[in-house]
Scaffold this active site. Structure first.
Site, PDB file in Angstrom:
ATOM      1  N   ASN A 180      -1.485  -0.250   7.149  1.00  0.00           N
ATOM      2  CA  ASN A 180      -0.880  -1.514   7.577  1.00  0.00           C
ATOM      3  C   ASN A 180      -0.038  -2.184   6.489  1.00  0.00           C
ATOM      4  OD1 ASN A 180      -3.001  -2.204   5.993  1.00  0.00           O
ATOM      5  ND2 ASN A 180      -4.176  -3.256   7.581  1.00  0.00           N
ATOM      6  N   ARG A 208      -1.435 -14.343   3.860  1.00  0.00           N
ATOM      7  CA  ARG A 208      -2.192 -13.743   4.977  1.00  0.00           C
ATOM      8  C   ARG A 208      -1.448 -13.976   6.298  1.00  0.00           C
ATOM      9  NH1 ARG A 208      -6.760 -10.488   4.195  1.00  0.00           N
ATOM     10  NH2 ARG A 208      -7.737 -11.417   6.021  1.00  0.00           N
ATOM     11  N   THR A 252      -4.866  -7.495  10.918  1.00  0.00           N
ATOM     12  CA  THR A 252      -5.154  -6.207  10.277  1.00  0.00           C
ATOM     13  C   THR A 252      -4.576  -5.030  11.061  1.00  0.00           C
ATOM     14  OG1 THR A 252      -7.207  -7.154   9.426  1.00  0.00           O
ATOM     15  CG2 THR A 252      -7.043  -4.756   9.420  1.00  0.00           C
ATOM     16  N   TYR A 270     -12.410  -2.565  -3.010  1.00  0.00           N
ATOM     17  CA  TYR A 270     -12.922  -2.557  -1.634  1.00  0.00           C
ATOM     18  C   TYR A 270     -14.451  -2.532  -1.584  1.00  0.00           C
ATOM     19  CZ  TYR A 270      -8.275  -1.958   0.500  1.00  0.00           C
ATOM     20  OH  TYR A 270      -6.983  -2.143   0.949  1.00  0.00           O
ATOM     21  N   LYS A 289       0.836  -1.204   0.000  1.00  0.00           N
ATOM     22  CA  LYS A 289       0.000   0.000   0.000  1.00  0.00           C
ATOM     23  C   LYS A 289       0.874   1.258   0.000  1.00  0.00           C
ATOM     24  CE  LYS A 289      -3.765  -2.243   2.593  1.00  0.00           C
ATOM     25  NZ  LYS A 289      -4.651  -2.059   3.773  1.00  0.00           N
ATOM     26  N   ARG A 343       3.123  -6.856   9.223  1.00  0.00           N
ATOM     27  CA  ARG A 343       2.461  -5.778   9.975  1.00  0.00           C
ATOM     28  C   ARG A 343       2.979  -5.685  11.406  1.00  0.00           C
ATOM     29  NH1 ARG A 343      -3.481  -7.449   7.600  1.00  0.00           N
ATOM     30  NH2 ARG A 343      -3.546  -6.082   5.772  1.00  0.00           N
ATOM     31  N   PHE A 388     -15.113   3.870   7.629  1.00  0.00           N
ATOM     32  CA  PHE A 388     -13.770   4.249   7.206  1.00  0.00           C
ATOM     33  C   PHE A 388     -13.577   4.151   5.695  1.00  0.00           C
ATOM     34  CE2 PHE A 388     -13.654  -0.259   8.478  1.00  0.00           C
ATOM     35  CZ  PHE A 388     -13.126  -0.853   7.337  1.00  0.00           C
ATOM     36  N   GLU A 421      -9.627  -9.974  -7.672  1.00  0.00           N
ATOM     37  CA  GLU A 421      -8.687  -8.866  -7.464  1.00  0.00           C
ATOM     38  C   GLU A 421      -7.556  -8.882  -8.494  1.00  0.00           C
ATOM     39  OE1 GLU A 421      -7.529  -9.331  -3.376  1.00  0.00           O
ATOM     40  OE2 GLU A 421      -9.529  -8.786  -2.628  1.00  0.00           O
ATOM     41  N   HIS A 446      -1.777  -5.555   1.562  1.00  0.00           N
ATOM     42  CA  HIS A 446      -3.051  -6.235   1.367  1.00  0.00           C
ATOM     43  C   HIS A 446      -2.747  -7.619   0.831  1.00  0.00           C
ATOM     44  CE1 HIS A 446      -7.066  -7.195  -0.193  1.00  0.00           C
ATOM     45  NE2 HIS A 446      -6.438  -7.638  -1.268  1.00  0.00           N
TER      46      HIS A 446
HETATM   47  P1  IDP Z   1      -7.427  -6.983   5.786  1.00  0.00           P
HETATM   48  O1  IDP Z   1      -6.669  -5.960   4.951  1.00  0.00           O
HETATM   49  O2  IDP Z   1      -6.591  -7.454   6.954  1.00  0.00           O
HETATM   50  O3  IDP Z   1      -8.010  -8.092   4.966  1.00  0.00           O
HETATM   51  P2  IDP Z   1     -10.084  -5.756   5.978  1.00  0.00           P
HETATM   52  O4  IDP Z   1     -11.019  -5.978   7.108  1.00  0.00           O
HETATM   53  O5  IDP Z   1     -10.436  -6.359   4.638  1.00  0.00           O
HETATM   54  O6  IDP Z   1      -8.628  -6.182   6.470  1.00  0.00           O
HETATM   55  O7  IDP Z   1      -9.965  -4.170   5.807  1.00  0.00           O
HETATM   56  C1  IDP Z   1      -9.388  -3.589   4.667  1.00  0.00           C
HETATM   57  C2  IDP Z   1      -8.490  -2.454   5.093  1.00  0.00           C
HETATM   58  O8  IDP Z   1      -9.279  -1.394   5.666  1.00  0.00           O
HETATM   59  C3  IDP Z   1      -7.496  -2.804   6.197  1.00  0.00           C
HETATM   60  O9  IDP Z   1      -6.320  -3.426   5.709  1.00  0.00           O
HETATM   61  C4  IDP Z   1      -7.223  -1.452   6.817  1.00  0.00           C
HETATM   62  O10 IDP Z   1      -6.313  -0.687   6.005  1.00  0.00           O
HETATM   63  C5  IDP Z   1      -8.595  -0.792   6.756  1.00  0.00           C
HETATM   64  N1  IDP Z   1      -9.410  -1.012   7.971  1.00  0.00           N
HETATM   65  C6  IDP Z   1     -10.030  -2.165   8.322  1.00  0.00           C
HETATM   66  N2  IDP Z   1     -10.720  -2.020   9.465  1.00  0.00           N
HETATM   67  C7  IDP Z   1     -10.540  -0.742   9.841  1.00  0.00           C
HETATM   68  C8  IDP Z   1     -11.022   0.041  10.965  1.00  0.00           C
HETATM   69  O11 IDP Z   1     -11.756  -0.442  11.833  1.00  0.00           O
HETATM   70  N3  IDP Z   1     -10.635   1.342  11.019  1.00  0.00           N
HETATM   71  C9  IDP Z   1      -9.817   1.902  10.089  1.00  0.00           C
HETATM   72  N4  IDP Z   1      -9.351   1.210   9.033  1.00  0.00           N
HETATM   73  C10 IDP Z   1      -9.707  -0.094   8.894  1.00  0.00           C
END
Ligand code: IDP
Length: 149
Positions: free
Chosen positions: A127, A96, A102, A60, A20, A113, A68, A141, A130
């Site tokens: 983070n 993963r 996350t 997304y 990212k 991470r 968010f 994707e 992805h």
């Molecule tokens: P992942 O990337 O670990 O699969 P997802 O739940 O698919 O996590 O969320 C996508 C992205 O959205 C995350 O990698 C993070 O950058 C952001 N994100 C997820 N949950 C939150 C939150 O509760 N607050 C702020 N950003 C979030």
């Protein structure tokens, strides 16, 4: 195709990894590629991409109703992303696991991470990476980020 089962029983998959914009900005692209290769996966495609709102809204789509969502899209527009297709036996689960949880604050040490992420100080978690979460997501994707593959 995303997934083929070879005659020897190994499941060779492809997954979409993104470094990212925070990771690219911090100079961590090479470190992420190094960890993918050190684990034994191969790189099937690598491209530095400036994402567009259209691409991110599709990537997304499952998060469009989250509070968010706008901040996530803005963050992903804030600079180039390194898009990677990684290939190998169970690479979807495997990446993963390399990426970690996350939230970088609680992601386990040893993960990308956990080792390199920091507490986010804005409306979205920054983070570093992805990784696709299922064969269906990987196929969808990879089609979005690498339409020619
Ligand atoms: P992942 O990337 O670990 O699969 P997802 O739940 O698919 O996590 O969320 C996508 C992205 O959205 C995350 O990698 C993070 O950058 C952001 N994100 C997820 N949950 C939150 C939150 O509760 N607050 C702020 N950003 C979030």
């Amino acid at each position: 195709t995303t997934k083929t089962t070879q005659t020897d029983g190994l499941t060779v998959e492809r997954t979409l990894v993104l470094v990212k914009p925070d990771g690219v900005r911090r100079g961590l692209s090479g470190e992420v590629l190094r960890r993918i290769e050190a684990k034994g996966y191969t790189l099937a495609a690598v491209e530095l991409v400036q994402a567009t709102p259209e691409l991110l809204e599709r990537h997304y789509a499952e998060h469009v109703d989250k509070p968010f969502f706008r901040a996530l899209v803005d963050f992903m527009l804030s600079g180039p992303t390194l898009a990677v297709v990684a290939e190998g036996n169970r690479v979807i689960e495997g990446f993963r696991s390399l990426a970690g949880a996350t939230d970088p604050t609680t992601a386990a040490p040893g993960t990308i991470r956990g080792d390199l992420g920091r507490a986010w100080d804005g409306p979205v978690m920054q983070n570093i990476v992805h990784g696709s979460d299922s064969p269906e997501s990987a196929s969808r994707e990879i089609g979005l980020w690498f339409p020619a593959l």
